[in-house]
Design an enzyme around this catalytic site. Structure first.
Site, PDB file in Angstrom:
ATOM      1  N   LYS A  27       0.859  -1.178   0.000  1.00  0.00           N
ATOM      2  CA  LYS A  27       0.000   0.000   0.000  1.00  0.00           C
ATOM      3  C   LYS A  27       0.896   1.229   0.000  1.00  0.00           C
ATOM      4  CE  LYS A  27      -3.661   2.405   2.468  1.00  0.00           C
ATOM      5  NZ  LYS A  27      -4.631   2.351   3.554  1.00  0.00           N
ATOM      6  N   LYS A  56      -2.180  -1.525  -3.811  1.00  0.00           N
ATOM      7  CA  LYS A  56      -3.033  -0.340  -3.757  1.00  0.00           C
ATOM      8  C   LYS A  56      -2.193   0.908  -3.847  1.00  0.00           C
ATOM      9  CE  LYS A  56      -6.167   1.905  -0.602  1.00  0.00           C
ATOM     10  NZ  LYS A  56      -6.736   1.888   0.707  1.00  0.00           N
TER      11      LYS A  56
HETATM   12  C1  PBG Z   1      -7.433   3.553   5.393  1.00  0.00           C
HETATM   13  C2  PBG Z   1      -7.829   3.254   4.007  1.00  0.00           C
HETATM   14  C3  PBG Z   1      -7.658   4.137   2.942  1.00  0.00           C
HETATM   15  C4  PBG Z   1      -8.237   3.538   1.839  1.00  0.00           C
HETATM   16  C5  PBG Z   1      -8.723   2.297   2.234  1.00  0.00           C
HETATM   17  N1  PBG Z   1      -8.444   2.129   3.586  1.00  0.00           N
HETATM   18  C6  PBG Z   1      -7.111   5.516   2.889  1.00  0.00           C
HETATM   19  C7  PBG Z   1      -5.815   5.833   3.478  1.00  0.00           C
HETATM   20  O1  PBG Z   1      -4.952   4.976   3.688  1.00  0.00           O
HETATM   21  O2  PBG Z   1      -5.618   7.009   3.764  1.00  0.00           O
HETATM   22  C8  PBG Z   1      -8.297   4.201   0.488  1.00  0.00           C
HETATM   23  C9  PBG Z   1      -9.317   3.723  -0.444  1.00  0.00           C
HETATM   24  C10 PBG Z   1      -9.564   4.618  -1.593  1.00  0.00           C
HETATM   25  O3  PBG Z   1      -8.920   5.669  -1.794  1.00  0.00           O
HETATM   26  O4  PBG Z   1     -10.470   4.280  -2.350  1.00  0.00           O
HETATM   27  N2  PBG Z   1      -6.822   2.682   6.177  1.00  0.00           N
END
Ligand code: PBG
Length: 326
Positions: free
Chosen positions: A198, A251
């Site tokens: 991520k 991601k």
């Molecule tokens: C938070 C989380 C995020 C997303 C999913 N879980 C945002 C972040 O890490 O700030 C993002 C999903 C998206 O942008 O569609 N733990």
């Protein structure tokens, strides 16, 4: 007059029937997970401004929407809670307290739609007054103390009926820790889809609008990965694999297709990719301006993620895609 050209690749593109025969990759509703947002209250269906067509639902309207969504053949949703500021604290207590809006909603959804695979997010940000995924102390994110909170959150979600837990926090050791906590309590059947690679990305902006969960200070770079790195994704994947993850997720998706491909080549677990909020918002915004054909762009993007090697795509386009197939 014709030249001698024995290999003519255009022959395989000459009709729709032949093009379909030679098509290597496809996208099916079965491949998709639909992320959805739930909020407190009743009768609520409020559109996320930066995500046209995506809404925050209260439980009653969510259940109505889920009838439509499941009728379209969607088999898995990932549910995220939006909590008002006054419910948040440093310790994300609301994430595992008995009888919260979110945990009760999970039970209600599972009760109404027993065949739906219900995925949840394990991270502190929607419940944290600091807006971070981990516990903050003196401006630092504390890894191991966060794990204990995530363990409680994961257990509460499993008890409420979650089928797949999605740790999105990027703390070290969390997959193994959650696996142990779940197994100790008898939840050996609850799966973990780890947010393996991520990245600290600008493309999460609209999601943070949807949940009012933007970090109150700083950024997430001490836990989310540097977009410049691919070798580090392999380290994360090895750890998640060894710690018992059932799926490895990348991601965002589009700026990271090479990461998807690398993980798919090196690991036998199913690879998932999160086609995130900002990726959705870009296409919607351009389509609303008539700058491109939104439907075609959606199909091309989903196909590219599958082609890179993701079996599973988490996408806000899931319902729209399913409607096209119907
Ligand atoms: C938070 C989380 C995020 C997303 C999913 N879980 C945002 C972040 O890490 O700030 C993002 C999903 C998206 O942008 O569609 N733990």
């Amino acid at each position: 007059m014709s030249f001698y050209i024995p290999r003519r690749p255009r022959r395989n593109r000459q009709s729709a029937a032949i093009r379909d025969l030679v098509q290597e990759t496809s996208v099916a509703v079965n491949d998709l997970i639909f992320p959805m947002f739930i909020v407190e209250g009743a009768g609520v269906r409020s559109e996320v401004k930066s995500m046209p067509g995506i809404y925050r639902y209260s439980l009653d309207t969510l259940l109505e929407e889920l009838k439509e969504v499941t009728d379209l053949g969607i088999k898995c949703i990932d549910l995220f809670p939006n909590y008002a500021e006054e419910k948040k604290d440093r310790f994300a207590t609301e994430s595992h307290r008995d009888g919260t809006m979110y945990l009760d909603a999970l039970k209600a959804v599972k009760d109404r739609f027993p065949d739906l695979a219900l995925m949840t997010d394990v991270a502190m940000d929607p419940y944290s007054s600091d807006g971070h995924d981990g516990l903050v102390e003196n401006g630092q994110i504390i890894n191991d103390a966060t794990l204990e909170i995530l363990g409680k959150m994961a257990l509460a979600q499993a008890r409420a009926g979650a089928d797949i837990l999605g740790p999105s926090d990027m703390m070290d050791g969390r997959v193994g820790y959650l696996r142990q906590v779940l197994d100790d309590e008898g939840f050996t059947n609850v799966s973990i889809m780890s947010y393996t690679a991520k990245y600290a990305s600008a493309f999460y902006g609209p999601f943070r609008d949807a949940l009012d969960s933007a970090p109150r200070f700083g950024d997430k770079k001490t836990y989310q990965m540097n977009p410049a790195n691919v070798r580090e994704a392999l380290i994360e994947a090895e750890l998640d694999y060894d710690e018992g993850a059932d799926f490895l997720m990348v991601k965002p998706a589009l700026a990271y297709l090479d990461i998807i491909k690398t993980l798919n080549q090196n690991f036998d677990l199913p690879i998932a990719a999160y086609n995130v909020s900002g990726e959705y918002a870009m296409i919607k915004a351009a389509a609303q301006n008539n700058w491109l054909d939104g439907t075609r762009a959606m199909l091309e993007v989903l196909l590219s993620i599958r082609r890179a090697g993701a079996k599973i795509i988490l996408t806000y386009f899931a319902k729209e895609f399913a409607q096209l197939q119907a």
